[in-house]
Design a protein around this motif. Sequence first.
Motif, short mmCIF file in Angstrom:
data_model
loop_
_atom_site.label_atom_id
_atom_site.label_comp_id
_atom_site.label_asym_id
_atom_site.label_seq_id
_atom_site.Cartn_x
_atom_site.Cartn_y
_atom_site.Cartn_z
N GLU A 12 -62.83 142.39 153.36
CA GLU A 12 -61.44 142.03 153.05
C GLU A 12 -60.73 143.18 152.35
OE1 GLU A 12 -59.58 139.02 153.67
OE2 GLU A 12 -61.14 139.13 155.19
N ALA A 13 -61.43 143.83 151.43
CA ALA A 13 -60.83 144.96 150.72
C ALA A 13 -60.52 146.10 151.69
CB ALA A 13 -61.76 145.44 149.62
N TYR A 14 -61.39 146.32 152.63
CA TYR A 14 -61.17 147.36 153.64
C TYR A 14 -59.94 147.06 154.48
CZ TYR A 14 -61.84 150.19 157.83
OH TYR A 14 -61.65 151.05 158.89
N ILE A 15 -59.84 145.81 154.95
CA ILE A 15 -58.71 145.43 155.79
C ILE A 15 -57.40 145.48 155.01
CG2 ILE A 15 -57.70 143.50 157.08
CD1 ILE A 15 -60.52 142.69 157.87
N ASN A 16 -57.47 145.10 153.73
CA ASN A 16 -56.26 145.07 152.91
C ASN A 16 -55.95 146.41 152.24
OD1 ASN A 16 -55.69 142.29 153.33
ND2 ASN A 16 -57.28 141.73 151.86
#
Length: 245
Positions: A12-16
């Motif tokens: 999620e951190a990567y996508i965001n």
Amino acid sequence: MERTQEIFEKIEAYINNTLSQEERSVFEKEMEQNPELQTEVDKHKKLHEVLSDTDTLAFKEKLVKISDEIKAEGTSSRSWFLQHWKMAATIAVILGIGSILWFNANRTHQNQELYAAYYEPFPIEDTTRGESTNDFADALIHYAQGEYDRVISTLEELVHVPDQEQLSLYLGNSYMNTGEEQKAIDIFKNIDSSSKYHENAQWYLALTYLKIGNTKKLKPLLTTIINYNGVYKENATHLQKALKK
């Protein structure tokens, strides 16, 4: 690949785009070396696309409102308590929705893998009718070749012929392979319990439920098939065990 909350949060951190440049580079190298991780990232991206609808926007607006309320309450001891309570509740909601999406996506993926492993089209049998037609013969050829969309209209006209219920199985399988699962369900349910094809119909009904992810109806049906102790008992037993994992 083991799916953990830590991996979930990192994806999620990567996508965001909230990872540092160094963390992002390390994560991208890890994806290059781990195809399963890349697959999970792709799943998350698809989930984000789904979550871009109006319902999600409304949810985000509620979070913004909570955040504004927190800021407006100041830093008194009571407000401090409310701040942390609301922030914890907000995080719980976010993580709760994320976890639901995560496990639902994995469950759907598992169901599709199981469906692909257990599904085989009902085989062509010797079919005798009062009068054979060219259309009927062509339909069987197309069915055997997996050209299901080309046989449906012909089979729909023939399924009512007495003592030819295997045609219903051909039609139901054709529906299963053309995205018309509800029609397949109706066909399989309509094969009477006194028919010699009833057991076949129950198995394909179970596979249809598996395909659409209706485990509520699938699980008791698998138990029924197992208790019947017929040709599908072994497959139904293995499938039942796989669904419990």
